[in-house]
Design an enzyme around this catalytic site. Structure first.
Site, mmCIF file in Angstrom:
data_model
loop_
_atom_site.group_PDB
_atom_site.id
_atom_site.type_symbol
_atom_site.label_atom_id
_atom_site.label_comp_id
_atom_site.label_asym_id
_atom_site.label_seq_id
_atom_site.Cartn_x
_atom_site.Cartn_y
_atom_site.Cartn_z
ATOM 1 N N SER A 1 0.834 -1.233 0.186
ATOM 2 C CA SER A 1 0.062 -0.048 -0.174
ATOM 3 C C SER A 1 0.833 1.381 -0.112
ATOM 4 O O SER A 1 0.128 2.452 -0.289
ATOM 5 C CB SER A 1 -0.979 0.061 1.211
ATOM 6 O OG SER A 1 -1.904 -0.950 1.038
ATOM 7 N N LYS B 1 0.338 3.394 -3.052
ATOM 8 C CA LYS B 1 -0.829 4.213 -2.913
ATOM 9 C C LYS B 1 -0.422 5.844 -2.912
ATOM 10 O O LYS B 1 -1.271 6.792 -3.459
ATOM 11 C CB LYS B 1 -2.060 3.967 -1.981
ATOM 12 C CG LYS B 1 -2.604 2.527 -2.147
ATOM 13 C CD LYS B 1 -3.320 2.040 -0.978
ATOM 14 C CE LYS B 1 -3.830 0.543 -1.064
ATOM 15 N NZ LYS B 1 -4.453 0.185 0.213
HETATM 16 O O1 DON Z 1 -5.339 -4.730 -0.803
HETATM 17 C C1 DON Z 1 -4.574 -5.481 -0.217
HETATM 18 O O2 DON Z 1 -4.903 -6.507 0.185
HETATM 19 C C2 DON Z 1 -3.060 -5.753 -0.321
HETATM 20 N N1 DON Z 1 -2.586 -5.818 -1.510
HETATM 21 C C3 DON Z 1 -2.576 -4.163 -0.014
HETATM 22 C C4 DON Z 1 -2.726 -3.884 1.167
HETATM 23 C C5 DON Z 1 -1.867 -2.999 2.151
HETATM 24 O O3 DON Z 1 -0.716 -2.885 1.968
HETATM 25 C C6 DON Z 1 -2.569 -2.531 3.352
HETATM 26 N N2 DON Z 1 -1.856 -1.615 4.203
HETATM 27 N N3 DON Z 1 -1.340 -1.782 5.336
#
Ligand code: DON
Length: 312
Positions: A68, A71
């Site tokens: 994330s 983002k």
């Molecule tokens: O959307 C998801 O499940 C992951 N690929 C990314 C999530 C993420 O890194 C959330 N942050 N802490």
């Protein structure tokens, strides 16, 4: 810069030594095998200063899944493409919920609270798809942007991670379809998901990440290349969003403890910004209950305290 910079290398080494000895390291993300197999013992930290010096300790050269943290960079790109019109489709408020929560989306009629929770990042991915003929082109554009801001042509996405995200991404698929039902996705939800899964699958080292984040510390311009990425005002605003929303339901705690804009990823990385001074990347794969790096946050807390780097 003040005198504490002279001891920055020692400070990073001390923090690394202290945290490497910790038994309580949190638990690496286990929803996909490529993340579940990463050892919780890894630890790396890199600091890129706005005067172009870099400092690092631990495994700061080892690439990991930025997840994330990407983002921040997709938001930067989408704002460059659409400007403030993007804010008609996504808000700027903390959600107080988990990153993948669907709860508020019904109450708020398909407008995600902010660009860092998953529904917000999916709207950003959709906005990035606007000019492209195929998701592949948008993924290429994101990678080119990352290589440009990090001044490093080796940055890429890990196809095995992207495939695993897709294979397990039922909740993200639900979010994308739900956004589409509210008219807040303009492209095929599968294409939007393809872009999202690939930017989450980008691998970078702490050093690459710290360099990539320098424009946020330096009024929108990368001091290493001299190239402008965003206006100083936009850099300030992205930092404000990182401070208020970058750690999801743990954003208040991170602001309280570290006092810096930061963005986490479930790969265990955190990018933090010291406006005017430095961009910091830390990696420790074990996560806390909010899905943020347990020791990563602690390392940043120690570093900001020692260096007097809180924005408050
Ligand atoms: O959307 C998801 O499940 C992951 N690929 C990314 C999530 C993420 O890194 C959330 N942050 N802490």
């Amino acid at each position: 810069m003040d005198d504490r910079i002279n001891t920055l290398q020692e400070t990073l080494e001390e923090i690394t030594l202290t945290l490497r000895a910790r038994k309580d390291r949190g638990k690496p993300a286990d929803y996909i095998p490529p993340l579940a197999h990463v050892s919780p013992d890894h630890f790396g930290i890199a600091v890129a200063l706005t005067d172009n010096r870099t400092f690092m300790a631990g495994e700061a050269d080892l690439p990991f899944s930025i997840q994330s943290i990407s983002k921040v960079f997709t938001l930067t790109l989408a704002l460059g493409m659409h400007g403030d019109a993007l804010w008609r489709r996504v808000g700027r408020e903390p959600s107080g919920d988990a990153f993948n929560s669907i709860v508020l989306l019904e109450q708020e009629k398909g407008i995600p609270r902010n660009p860092f929770i998953n529904p917000g990042a999916l709207v950003v991915a959709d906005a990035l798809l606007a000019r492209a003929r195929a998701p592949r082109e948008t993924i290429g554009e994101i990678l080119r942007f990352l290589r440009f801001i990090a001044d490093d042509d080796t940055i890429s996405a890990d196809p095995a991670v992207a495939r695993a995200e897709k294979a397990t991404g039922f909740r993200n698929a639900a979010l994308a379809n739900y956004l589409h039902s509210w008219g807040n996705l303009r492209n095929d939800p599968d294409h939007v998901l393809g872009v999202y899964f690939h930017h989450c699958a980008v691998t970078m080292s702490c050093l690459q990440l710290a360099r990539a984040g320098l424009y946020l510390a330096n009024g929108g311009r990368n001091p290493a290349t001299g190239r402008s990425v965003v206006s100083p005002e936009r850099a300030r605003r992205i930092n404000a969003l990182m401070m208020t929303c970058g750690h999801y339901d743990g954003s208040g705690d991170f602001a309280y403890r570290v006092g810096l804009p930061g963005k986490s990823g479930v790969g265990g990385g955190i990018l933090a910004v010291v406006p005017g001074v430095a961009s910091i990347a830390v990696w420790s794969p074990g996560l806390n209950a909010n899905g943020n790096s347990h020791l990563g946050a602690e390392a940043l807390e120690m570093l900001s305290h020692r260096m007097g780097w809180s924005v408050f």
